[in-house]
Scaffold this active site. Structure first.
Site, PDB file in Angstrom:
ATOM      1  N   GLU A   1     -87.506  22.596 -32.775  1.00 22.42           N
ATOM      2  CA  GLU A   1     -86.110  22.407 -33.220  1.00 22.42           C
ATOM      3  C   GLU A   1     -85.482  21.134 -32.665  1.00 22.42           C
ATOM      4  O   GLU A   1     -84.590  20.563 -33.273  1.00 22.42           O
ATOM      5  CB  GLU A   1     -85.268  23.635 -32.864  1.00 22.42           C
TER       6      GLU A   1
ATOM      7  N   CYS B   1     -91.492  29.199 -28.443  1.00 20.70           N
ATOM      8  CA  CYS B   1     -91.638  29.326 -26.984  1.00 20.70           C
ATOM      9  C   CYS B   1     -91.792  30.797 -26.567  1.00 20.70           C
ATOM     10  O   CYS B   1     -92.876  31.339 -26.700  1.00 20.70           O
ATOM     11  CB  CYS B   1     -90.493  28.636 -26.274  1.00 20.70           C
TER      12      CYS B   1
ATOM     13  N   HIS C   1     -90.700  23.456 -28.463  1.00 16.48           N
ATOM     14  CA  HIS C   1     -89.436  23.627 -29.196  1.00 16.48           C
ATOM     15  C   HIS C   1     -89.333  22.601 -30.329  1.00 16.48           C
ATOM     16  O   HIS C   1     -88.717  21.554 -30.144  1.00 16.48           O
ATOM     17  CB  HIS C   1     -88.248  23.468 -28.241  1.00 16.48           C
TER      18      HIS C   1
HETATM   19  N1  GLN Z   1     -89.523  32.399 -20.487  1.00 13.19           N
HETATM   20  C1  GLN Z   1     -90.648  31.703 -21.003  1.00 13.19           C
HETATM   21  C2  GLN Z   1     -91.221  30.739 -19.979  1.00 13.19           C
HETATM   22  O1  GLN Z   1     -90.572  30.337 -19.058  1.00 13.19           O
HETATM   23  C3  GLN Z   1     -90.309  30.968 -22.288  1.00 13.19           C
HETATM   24  C4  GLN Z   1     -89.327  29.880 -22.102  1.00 13.19           C
HETATM   25  C5  GLN Z   1     -88.640  29.475 -23.392  1.00 13.19           C
HETATM   26  O2  GLN Z   1     -88.639  30.223 -24.355  1.00 13.19           O
HETATM   27  N2  GLN Z   1     -88.016  28.320 -23.385  1.00 13.19           N
HETATM   28  O3  GLN Z   1     -92.345  30.341 -20.080  1.00 13.19           O
END
Ligand code: GLN
Length: 547
Positions: A522, A391, A520
């Site tokens: 994970e 992410c 994600h």
């Molecule tokens: N801060 C980034 C966004 O909002 C990534 C979010 C994250 O890593 N879950 O897009």
């Protein structure tokens, strides 16, 4: 498959302290019942007024676990998914806020037909309705319901009232398990039962009697202590289960089943005994113990000096995913937290990353530590250290590449610099208005989305399929205006959402393993079925090390 005529419910509540392992106990009981052939589901009740966990700080509350159907839930939902090997939904999670919101919305819609809507019975009745709906939806023979917090708090009293009402309606369909902590004060050197006795009484004053006590502690529950618990808490001696600390949480179903917790619960629920097939768990624990060769993984991010305790909770799914993949490859993962702010203070200190076999940058938000993360990514890219960016870890990898390879020095995400002239990571108009209007709750790009993989790429080989589905939680996106430039220069766009054309995966050419994903992975890793991207990382790391 065993079938039971009436649905059964096992409530798991906590005594003495929070954080003693109610979630893993609930998940383990579920795994045991599943291994007996029952269909099982699990619910988590968070007593907070927040409508979901999305607005809670992970450093305080732990990881926000995202379901396929876009719910932002408690980390224990991850334990249930991992132990039960099922995909749960928003039906499996509730908070005080969510319950009240539904009741108030129903009241506004005249659903109560002019009645006086009262805290009791309407709130517990709505809680029961939610529990029953989740059980029905999952076609569950047995539903495990974990009530957050500890007994005796104001916060969870209405959830205990719901359990009491269910038990009153049909005593044979409800079992109450109290997970309690038995301290061994160092100056006494003896395990003490008194706090648990108080917890059992607190439960009594909510109109409930524990049927079983799971006695958590640093050592086994011995005979004298077991007898005390039985007498003072009104629980049969054999229903006091010893639950000492173990080295891996995946041993817990085996440890508990050694004491026949499953059949004991069946007997409380007036069901006949059944055999348990825990062979897959035995094999897993063997794999955990077999891995001798160490794999050193650095998790690089910004940290708030809260200590390792909270960090482990904030990234629990990432940690578990690394473990699952490592055990699968017969290696022993050694995980270290690396504070990216150190690289901001002293950029040459980034060299310490060469000590690691693999580097992961997990999800994150905001400005803090971002430049240090970018420094770290540049180092692992140039030094060929296997890298997985999750992410924010993908977004920052794109920024790093744009800055240092494409020479777009002001490349950034608008999350950090809203006015950057090179918005590699930007925001779509709908999301921008959410931020402007402060509509933060439940409005990120959440839950499962499809992604089509480019043929013949590293990720395509890892997944061994053309289309995947993964879970998201982010507000910002890769800006497609930069797509071609990045792709041509070697940071290839290898996974794209087929409907929106959003970039979901990038991977670097000529590198042992450099993968960034907007989702994600994970959340979907399971102990018996590790995630292909984490397995890919571990394999690459072992290969680099041997060569
Ligand atoms: N801060 C980034 C966004 O909002 C990534 C979010 C994250 O890593 N879950 O897009």
């Amino acid at each position: 498959m065993a079938k039971i005529r009436k649905r059964k419910f096992i409530f798991v509540v906590g005594g003495v302290l929070s954080g003693v392992g109610k979630g893993v106990t609930s998940a383990s009981i579920g795994a045991i019942m599943k291994a007996k052939g029952f269909s099982v589901t699990a619910l988590k009740i968070d007593p907070y007024v927040n409508v979901d966990a999305g607005t809670m700080n992970p450093l305080e509350h732990g990881e926000v676990f995202v379901t396929d159907d876009r719910d932002e839930t408690d980390q224990d939902m991850g334990n249930y998914e991992r132990f039960l090997d099922v995909d749960l939904t928003s039906l499996n999670y509730m908070t005080t806020g969510r319950v009240y919101l539904s009741v108030i919305e129903a009241e506004r819609a005249m659903k109560y037909k002019g009645k006086c809507v009262q805290v009791v019975p309407h709130i517990p009745e709505h809680i029961i309705e939610r529990i029953e709906t989740a059980a029905q939806h999952a076609h569950a023979d047995i539903t495990i319901i974990e009530i957050g917090g500890t007994v005796g708090e104001y916060e969870n009293i209405l959830f205990l009232e719901a359990a009491r009402m269910m038990k009153l309606r049909d005593p044979e369909s409800v079992a109450m398990v109290l997970v309690s902590y038995l301290p061994i004060p160092s100056h006494i050197g003896e395990m003490k039962t008194k706090p648990t006795q108080h917890a059992a009484r607190a439960l009594n004053s909510a109109g409930l009697q524990a049927d079983m006590i799971v006695a958590r502690g640093s050592t086994e529950l011995d005979v004298p202590r077991r007898e005390k618990l039985a007498v003072f808490c009104g629980v049969r001696k054999e229903y006091c289960i010893s639950a000492p600390d173990v080295s891996s949480i995946y041993e817990i179903p085996l440890k508990m089943e050694e004491q026949e917790i499953g059949n004991k619960l069946l007997s409380i629920l007036k069901l006949p005994k059944k055999t348990t097939n825990l062979e897959p768990w035995e094999n897993l624990v063997k794999r955990v113990k077999n891995g001798k060769r160490e794999l050193k993984v650095a998790v690089v991010g910004k940290y708030f000096g809260t200590g390792n305790f909270t960090l482990a909770d904030s990234y629990i799914s990432v940690i578990e995913a690394i473990k699952h993949a490592s055990w699968n490859q017969s290696v022993k993962p050694v995980l270290e937290w690396v504070d990216s702010e150190d690289f901001e203070k002293d950029p040459t200190s980034v060299k310490k990353l060469s000590m690691y076999d693999a580097v992961i940058v997990p999800g994150g938000f905001g400005t803090r530590g971002v430049e240090g993360i970018i420094t770290a990514i540049q180092y692992v890219r140039e030094c060929h250290i296997p890298y997985l960016g999750l992410c924010y870890g993908m977004q920052l990898a794109c920024i790093e590449f744009a800055r240092h390879v494409l020479k777009k020095t002001s490349a950034h995400t608008v999350e950090v610099n809203p006015h950057t002239s090179e918005p590699i990571i930007h925001i779509n108009p709908l999301q921008a208005s959410n931020v402007r209007e402060q509509k933060y709750g439940g409005t990120m790009r959440l839950g499962a989305y499809e992604c089509v993989l480019r043929y013949g790429t590293r990720v395509h080989n890892a997944y061994k399929t053309d289309t995947i589905s993964e879970r998201h939680r982010h507000r910002y996106e890769f800006n497609n205006e930069y797509r071609e430039a990045l792709d041509t220069a070697g940071l290839r766009v290898v996974g794209v959402n087929p409907e929106t054309d959003l970039v979901e995966i990038v991977e670097l050419e000529n590198h042992p393993y450099f993968v960034g994903v907007q989702f994600h992975p994970e959340f979907k890793s399971r102990p018996m079925n590790p995630h292909p991207l984490f397995v890919g990382l571990v394999k690459a790391a072992m290969k680099v090390r041997t060569s």
